[in-house]
Design a protein around this motif. Sequence first.
Motif, PDB file in Angstrom:
ATOM      1  N   SER A 349       0.898  -0.930   0.223  1.00 38.27           N
ATOM      2  CA  SER A 349      -0.175  -0.234   0.161  1.00 38.27           C
ATOM      3  C   SER A 349       0.476   1.174   0.142  1.00 38.27           C
ATOM      4  O   SER A 349       0.435   2.293   0.208  1.00 38.27           O
ATOM      5  CB  SER A 349      -1.015   0.055   1.132  1.00 38.27           C
ATOM      6  OG  SER A 349      -0.032  -0.146   2.307  1.00 38.27           O
ATOM      7  N   GLY A 350       2.471   0.630  -0.379  1.00 41.53           N
ATOM      8  CA  GLY A 350       3.055   2.573   0.011  1.00 41.53           C
ATOM      9  C   GLY A 350       3.231   3.147  -1.529  1.00 41.53           C
ATOM     10  O   GLY A 350       2.880   2.510  -2.977  1.00 41.53           O
ATOM     11  N   LYS A 351       3.733   4.211  -1.270  1.00 42.00           N
ATOM     12  CA  LYS A 351       3.728   5.134  -2.412  1.00 42.00           C
ATOM     13  C   LYS A 351       5.524   5.797  -2.627  1.00 42.00           C
ATOM     14  O   LYS A 351       5.763   5.530  -0.815  1.00 42.00           O
ATOM     15  CB  LYS A 351       2.631   6.602  -1.672  1.00 42.00           C
ATOM     16  CG  LYS A 351       1.268   6.195  -2.269  1.00 42.00           C
ATOM     17  CD  LYS A 351       0.695   5.710  -3.668  1.00 42.00           C
ATOM     18  CE  LYS A 351      -0.668   5.135  -3.448  1.00 42.00           C
ATOM     19  NZ  LYS A 351      -1.823   4.790  -4.977  1.00 42.00           N
ATOM     20  N   ILE A 352       5.578   5.831  -3.781  1.00 42.26           N
ATOM     21  CA  ILE A 352       6.800   6.231  -4.393  1.00 42.26           C
ATOM     22  C   ILE A 352       7.660   8.264  -4.533  1.00 42.26           C
ATOM     23  O   ILE A 352       6.646   8.193  -5.814  1.00 42.26           O
ATOM     24  CB  ILE A 352       7.754   5.743  -4.876  1.00 42.26           C
ATOM     25  CG1 ILE A 352       7.755   4.346  -4.655  1.00 42.26           C
ATOM     26  CG2 ILE A 352       9.090   5.572  -5.216  1.00 42.26           C
ATOM     27  CD1 ILE A 352       8.336   3.254  -5.559  1.00 42.26           C
ATOM     28  N   LEU A 353       7.679   8.324  -3.389  1.00 36.86           N
ATOM     29  CA  LEU A 353       7.369  10.058  -3.953  1.00 36.86           C
ATOM     30  C   LEU A 353       8.798  10.623  -4.780  1.00 36.86           C
ATOM     31  O   LEU A 353       9.893  10.534  -3.981  1.00 36.86           O
ATOM     32  CB  LEU A 353       7.073  11.144  -2.836  1.00 36.86           C
ATOM     33  CG  LEU A 353       6.998  12.479  -3.441  1.00 36.86           C
ATOM     34  CD1 LEU A 353       5.840  13.341  -4.405  1.00 36.86           C
ATOM     35  CD2 LEU A 353       7.144  13.147  -1.690  1.00 36.86           C
TER      36      LEU A 353
END
Length: 373
Positions: A349-353
């Motif tokens: 569920s993680g995001k990469i900014l």
Amino acid sequence: EAGYKTALYTSPHLIRFTERIRINGKEISEKQLVEYAEPLIPVIEKTKATFFEATTCIAFQYFADQKVDIAVVEAGLGGRLDSTNVLLPIVSVITNVSFDHTEYLGTTLKKIAREKGGIIKKNIPCVTSSTNEIVLVTLRGIAKRRSSRMIEVSKHVTTTAGKHTARMPSVNFVSRRAVVQDVTLGLAGNHQVANAATAVATIDTLLNNKKVVKTFRRLSRKAVRNGLLRVRDNTGLHGRLETLGKKKRYILDVAHNPAGLEALMDALPVRVRKNLIVVFGVMKDKDYTAMCKILSQSGAYVIAVQANTGRALPSALITETINCAGSATIDGGSVAEGLFIADRRVGGSGKILITGSHYVVGEALEFLLSTST
């Protein structure tokens, strides 16, 4: 959106140089670019024109030859001494003024505002979205000396939440002549609401000009609404809280100074900030210490990267700076290498900014589009 031939000049580009020069959202072709650049080479060499001066000359000649109805022209650096400032516009716009390019523009907001205020012309109105009193006092003084009407967006446009509750909230903008109800902005983030209000205030100012109104009779409320809704399609601008990949895993934003990075982090939902990996690179001439502190305080896991340009701050120094600020980070090397590391570490569920610089976002965007991740 109103059917007029509209030019746009911006900098820097993300992937292709031609992104800087557009008409109705379409980039100048590489063939046309060569046709305009080649005759200028002797003059460029003789006058020792800078890269940006030559680019500006190409853009202006192209727009003139194409007989555009109106052009939106972004200053490259500051304003007073910027090559774009040879124009006599129908309205000037100064957005928020913060600390950036301090080695050229000055180390105080007053000095920076004075440089930005250099685009204010005699008897030509100026719109500003700044709310800083130091900045406003400086700009008001310049406007008064030049008999320019000063339009402060916060006083000129009323912004309220829209009626319907969609996944992307809608906004109402009300000014004297430009009213837009329940519009969902084409760019995400609270700071884009302020940007949209600035656009509305600028349209309102244009409609106050009798000569302009005669020229742009089709500039309706519907056109303004559609412009705010389809801003990315109409401008071609990418890397503004843009999401890519499966489940929109990647978030790309060109925030490249402390004020921009703060606005970016504030715009991210809490659920995203809790499961966030940041791929971060920055240029040497930016206040990278302040930016590293902001990232450290965010609690996100940071992967430091170095864009492929001589201006880039070494990723090792970014890593050291963030570690000293009290947060764990690793040196990811190049932008592509940093993305590989982020992909391996991110959870389901993680995001990469990806942020910190146009150069970093440009390399990441090109990489992600080529791999179709």
